[in-house]
Design a protein around this motif. Structure first.
Motif, PDB file in Angstrom:
ATOM      1  N   VAL A  61      -7.063   2.204  -4.014  1.00  0.00           N
ATOM      2  CA  VAL A  61      -7.090   0.748  -3.870  1.00  0.00           C
ATOM      3  C   VAL A  61      -8.405   0.236  -4.454  1.00  0.00           C
ATOM      4  CG1 VAL A  61      -6.969  -1.215  -2.288  1.00  0.00           C
ATOM      5  CG2 VAL A  61      -5.668   0.859  -1.794  1.00  0.00           C
ATOM      6  N   ALA A  73      -6.142   0.058   4.313  1.00  0.00           N
ATOM      7  CA  ALA A  73      -6.185   1.192   3.387  1.00  0.00           C
ATOM      8  C   ALA A  73      -7.041   2.320   3.950  1.00  0.00           C
ATOM      9  CB  ALA A  73      -6.735   0.734   2.029  1.00  0.00           C
ATOM     10  N   LEU A  88       0.803  -1.228   0.000  1.00  0.00           N
ATOM     11  CA  LEU A  88       0.000   0.000   0.000  1.00  0.00           C
ATOM     12  C   LEU A  88       0.835   1.277   0.000  1.00  0.00           C
ATOM     13  CD1 LEU A  88      -2.761  -0.958   2.618  1.00  0.00           C
ATOM     14  CD2 LEU A  88      -2.965  -0.957   0.126  1.00  0.00           C
ATOM     15  N   ALA A 113       0.323   4.341  -2.484  1.00  0.00           N
ATOM     16  CA  ALA A 113      -0.855   4.138  -3.334  1.00  0.00           C
ATOM     17  C   ALA A 113      -1.810   5.326  -3.257  1.00  0.00           C
ATOM     18  CB  ALA A 113      -1.582   2.860  -2.932  1.00  0.00           C
TER      19      ALA A 113
END
Length: 377
Positions: free
Chosen positions: A160, A177, A154, A157
């Motif tokens: 997601v 996330a 992650l 990022a």
């Protein structure tokens, strides 16, 4: 690679060529990655029929694999979390994703079992397809992915993505996330186990035509979209894809206390649909003003309603709709990461999905960012 008979050879599926690893925004996807065995037939077989295919292809598949391949070709930097077995099909899945620039470092590879695959039968007469899916074994569970590995996946990022499968692991990833304030997009084909909790953490929802009413029991898709936003107040927007009829999107807007006109959502959709120009081949988008949309017996939300049209594909060029929804989702992810307005995002996603439909399989027709069909974007 080694085939089922122990012979060494190199498998190449449908990726046309290896591409440089994308340098755009990083996205992470979790869900299905498989092999598709596609066969085109003159007509779908009846019980006990023996028929011949007129065309065939072996190609990577799976919702997450397809959507992330689309995003990579458009210029995002996708990273996929999924599970395969150490078999011929699993190794082929990895090879094709890597050739398209998808980071497969976080795949879980089991020593035994089998990788997922799908038989896809395309009826060239009706332009429809039927899928027979075989799930991989053993399935992915949260223990397959350590928290340290997840945090690494992650890291950096911007978005997601989840296709709603393997819900226990999906929720494990989504909670992390969500805690890291990374935006979440969910592609909902149908109600699934664990999906309700996943949706409470979701920022963007793209769903099939059947999902809104199946999930809310509302009498129409527009009313169902109202219900979805009321049930999921964190959602920024929800899109219902309608295949050849385009898409409907409801974007949530802040009600700042100003005098905002209130309208029935079904009537509003009908009014927007009447504004579509007949004979326009390229996808377009018609948008409402900020309105308080009302659904009798459900409630109301402040937002904007959008009607996206689909590209009109001549019958001679419409080859296969397999993966069209995944292409649409991949394009939506690109649009979000590049701050497209909804008026630009919906036609863009429709163009990408239409390009996919002009070739056999979920990935053969996926366009690259520099493709002439996307020049206007």
């Amino acid at each position: 690679m080694i085939d089922y008979f122990g012979r060494n050879f190199r498998v190449k599926m449908s990726s046309d060529s290896a591409v440089p690893f994308p340098k755009g925004p990083l996205i992470v996807g979790f869900g299905g990655a498989a092999v598709d065995f596609l066969a085109v037939v003159a007509g779908f077989p009846k019980p006990d029929d023996n028929i011949r295919s007129t065309n065939m292809k072996v190609q990577g598949g799976g919702n997450a694999g397809n959507a992330l391949t689309c995003a990579a070709r458009l210029g995002l930097k996708p990273r996929i979390i999924s599970k395969i077995a150490n078999d011929l099909q699993g190794r082929a899945v990895l090879e094709e994703l890597e050739a398209d620039g998808v980071d497969t470092s976080f795949f879980v590879v089991s020593k035994g079992g089998c990788s997922p695959f799908t038989y896809v039968i395309i009826d060239s007469h009706t332009r429809t397809r039927t899928c027979i899916f075989t799930a991989g074994y053993p399935p992915m569970i949260p223990d397959d992915l350590s928290r340290d590995s997840l945090l690494s996946a992650l890291d950096g990022a911007k978005l997601v993505y989840f296709d709603g499968r393997m819900h226990e692991t999906a929720l494990f990833i989504a909670r992390e996330a969500f805690c890291k304030n990374i935006s979440i997009l969910v592609d909902a084909e149908r109600p699934r186990e664990g999906l309700d909790e996943l949706l409470t953490m979701t920022d963007y929802l793209v769903c099939s035509e059947r999902f809104p009413q199946a999930w809310t029991k509302a009498a129409s898709i527009p009313r169902a979209l109202i219900s979805i936003l009321l049930k999921l107040p964190n959602l920024k927007f929800v899109i219902a894809t309608l295949g050849g009829n385009g898409s409907i999107m409801l974007e949530q807007c802040v009600d700042d206390g100003r005098q905002i006109e209130e309208k029935d959502v079904d009537s509003s959709l009908e009014s927007l649909a009447r504004q579509k120009e007949d004979g326009i081949a390229r996808p377009t988008c018609i948008a409402s003003s900020v309105t308080k949309f009302r659904a009798e017996g459900i409630g109301s939300v402040c937002g904007r309603l959008y009607v996206g049209t689909a590209e009109k594909i001549p019958p001679s060029k419409l080859i296969d709709t397999t993966g069209a929804g995944d292409a649409f989702v991949g394009a939506v992810m690109y649009a979000i990461c590049n701050n497209f307005s909804p008026e630009k995002m919906l036609p863009f996603a429709s163009c990408v999905a239409a390009a996919k439909c002009k070739a056999l399989g979920a990935r053969s027709g996926l366009p690259y960012r520099g493709d002439p069909c996307l020049a206007s974007f």
